[in-house]
Design an enzyme around this catalytic site. Structure first.
Site, PDB file in Angstrom:
ATOM      1  N   PHE A   1       2.340   7.575   0.552  1.00  0.00           N
ATOM      2  CA  PHE A   1       3.599   8.617   0.481  1.00  0.00           C
ATOM      3  C   PHE A   1       2.511   8.835  -1.285  1.00  0.00           C
ATOM      4  CE2 PHE A   1       5.289   3.836   1.903  1.00  0.00           C
ATOM      5  CZ  PHE A   1       5.889   4.840   3.227  1.00  0.00           C
ATOM      6  N   SER A   2       1.383   8.206  -1.009  1.00  0.00           N
ATOM      7  CA  SER A   2       1.039   9.197  -2.179  1.00  0.00           C
ATOM      8  C   SER A   2       0.594  10.602  -2.804  1.00  0.00           C
ATOM      9  CB  SER A   2      -0.098   8.572  -2.595  1.00  0.00           C
ATOM     10  OG  SER A   2      -0.929   8.874  -3.807  1.00  0.00           O
TER      11      SER A   2
ATOM     12  N   PRO B   1       0.596  -1.055   0.017  1.00  0.00           N
ATOM     13  CA  PRO B   1       0.132  -0.028  -0.415  1.00  0.00           C
ATOM     14  C   PRO B   1       1.110   1.497  -0.154  1.00  0.00           C
ATOM     15  CG  PRO B   1      -1.060  -1.520   1.753  1.00  0.00           C
ATOM     16  CD  PRO B   1       0.387  -2.113   0.857  1.00  0.00           C
ATOM     17  N   CYS B   2       0.284   2.147  -0.599  1.00  0.00           N
ATOM     18  CA  CYS B   2       1.605   3.813  -0.642  1.00  0.00           C
ATOM     19  C   CYS B   2       0.765   5.033  -0.347  1.00  0.00           C
ATOM     20  CB  CYS B   2       1.090   3.759  -2.653  1.00  0.00           C
ATOM     21  SG  CYS B   2      -0.588   4.085  -3.050  1.00  0.00           S
ATOM     22  N   GLN B   3      -0.782   5.111   0.388  1.00  0.00           N
ATOM     23  CA  GLN B   3      -1.742   6.012   0.277  1.00  0.00           C
ATOM     24  C   GLN B   3      -0.666   6.564   1.352  1.00  0.00           C
ATOM     25  OE1 GLN B   3      -2.115   2.891   0.714  1.00  0.00           O
ATOM     26  NE2 GLN B   3      -5.068   3.031  -0.190  1.00  0.00           N
TER      27      GLN B   3
END
Length: 454
Positions: free
Chosen positions: A92-93, A88-90
């Site tokens: 860092f997005s 998951p990237c939330q």
């Protein structure tokens, strides 16, 4: 040439793949098509697993990777040749809040534990490119150190999917880890040009881009939206090639006002900006003097002599009067506040709506690659079709990601909006395919090394 047909996997497996944070299978699909065995896939989203099972294979399960059940299943697998994961990237997005404390930022550690248990020859992890920049690059260094600690040589590259024939700009960071007894991994070479987008920083030089290590050679022209969507029939009333048709009636006026390459954006004074006050049918009519006030603020709010706020400074009435050259009645400002065009900031005025900062109702150019496909492409408030007064259909979004038309979403039993979300979160299959081909070469090199040693 951009293709949109799902290839049949080779009959003999080239190696086994275990996939975490699988989504609908964009990263897995290229490996499946190149003849690798999908041994086990896990994601906590039932819709994602339904689509994966429908299109790729049955060995996919709704699992939370932090649970004892998942850990037991990984132990039972005993081994795998390749581990894949788009953790998951939330946190860092660039598209959302960047929180160093977001618990999802450390889910990659579950992937590390899976790698430590299965001891694959190679692993690939994917994330948004913001990972390499946010928080001073601390997470990037931590991830590399953590994967290195379990016995892997780890490298990363910044990649834009447009460089591999995808009709979309999609910048991501890829980590490749090679087990210590394996030969070095050779990164895939770009096949297509990488046109720089307006306002985008270069991916060359500041970070480890795949372009820094590639032989550019003769590259094909980047694939445009027009070419990527070529051959699609008219919209359907339902299914993948349809849209939600769920937006306010006033949007029709906005659609008509937004031309190719334009967006609704009050606070950027540029030819690409269409201002809300230019669409009175949707936002309300104003006088010529009121229009002049708004445009004066728009042209001058970012001038350094009026302040140092990066996104723009509110202007005093006296400054606005000085620029325009006339005295202004306070009723003009109160009316523009009431209509939602202006906001009062400590007695000064600025254009209202940070929502218009990066722009809404963006209409990309037909003959250029698409901007990054996001999970919200069902809503025309964010992106419009280049030539139609509507959003992209789910099938069009899938085409822009490089999914073949035979890869189905709603026929797998998921809703249209869920399909948009899955496509927006996916790794483009052409990029996956390029990685799979490089790993095939890697395994061939490893067999050659063993033969020479014998």
């Amino acid at each position: 040439m951009f293709t949109n047909q799902l290839s049949s996997p080779k009959t003999q497996s080239l190696g086994s793949v275990v996939s975490l944070f699988t989504g609908c299978g964009g990263l897995d699909l290229g490996f499946h098509e190149e003849g690798f065995e999908s041994k086990y896939a896990a994601d906590n989203d039932p819709a994602a697993i339904a689509v994966y099972r429908h299109n790729i294979g049955p060995n996919a399960y709704v699992r939370d990777v932090t649970t004892a059940e998942f850990h037991a299943e990984i132990r039972a697998l005993e081994s795998a040749d390749i581990v894949l994961g788009g953790f998951p990237c939330q946190g860092f997005s660039k598209a959302g809040p960047k929180r160093a404390t977001d618990h999802r930022n450390v889910l990659y550690l579950e992937m590390r534990e899976t790698i430590s248990s299965l001891r694959p020859k190679i692993f690939i992890a994917e994330n948004v490119d913001g990972l390499s920049q946010n928080f001073g690059g601390s997470y990037l260094r931590a991830i590399i150190d953590d994967f290195t600690s379990v016995g892997y040589r780890v490298e990363y590259r910044i990649v834009d999917a447009v460089s591999f024939g995808v009709p979309q700009h999609r910048r991501r960071v890829l980590f490749v880890g090679v087990r210590s007894d394996q030969p070095d991994f050779i990164w895939p070479e770009p096949t297509h040009e990488h046109p720089k987008r307006n306002g985008e920083s270069s991916i060359h030089g500041s970070v480890r881009s795949i372009w820094d290590f590639s032989d550019k050679g003769a590259l094909k022209q980047a694939v445009s939206i027009k070419e990527g969507l070529k051959g699609l029939p008219l919209l359907s009333a339902s299914g993948d090639h349809s849209v939600t048709n769920n937006w306010p009636e006033k949007y029709a006026h906005i659609f008509k006002a937004i031309g190719p390459g334009q967006k609704l954006c009050n606070v950027r004074h540029a030819p690409s900006s269409v201002y809300t006050w230019q669409i009175p049918e949707a936002f309300g009519s104003i006088t010529e003097l009121q229009r002049l006030i708004l445009e004066t603020i728009g042209r001058n709010r970012r001038h350094k002599k009026y302040g140092d706020i990066p996104n723009g400074n509110p202007l005093a009435v006296s400054i606005i009067e000085e620029i325009i050259g006339v005295s202004l009645e306070s009723s003009n400002f109160s009316k523009l506040e009431e209509m939602g065009y202006l906001k009062n900031v400590d007695g000064k005025y600025d254009l209202k709506g940070a929502m218009f900062c990066s722009g809404l109702f963006k209409r990309p150019l037909w003959n250029e690659p698409s901007p990054t496909v996001l999970t919200n492409f069902h809503n025309p408030r964010y992106f419009l079709h280049p030539t139609g007064d509507r959003p992209f259909s789910l099938r069009e979004c899938a085409r822009l990601q490089g999914f073949p038309d035979s890869f189905e979403f709603t026929d797998a039993g998921v809703s249209l909006e869920a399909g948009y979300r899955l496509v927006g979160n996916a790794v483009p299959p052409p990029l996956s395919r390029a990685l799979a081909k490089s790993i095939k070469k890697h395994f061939k090199n490893q067999l050659g090394k063993v033969a020479r040693a014998a």
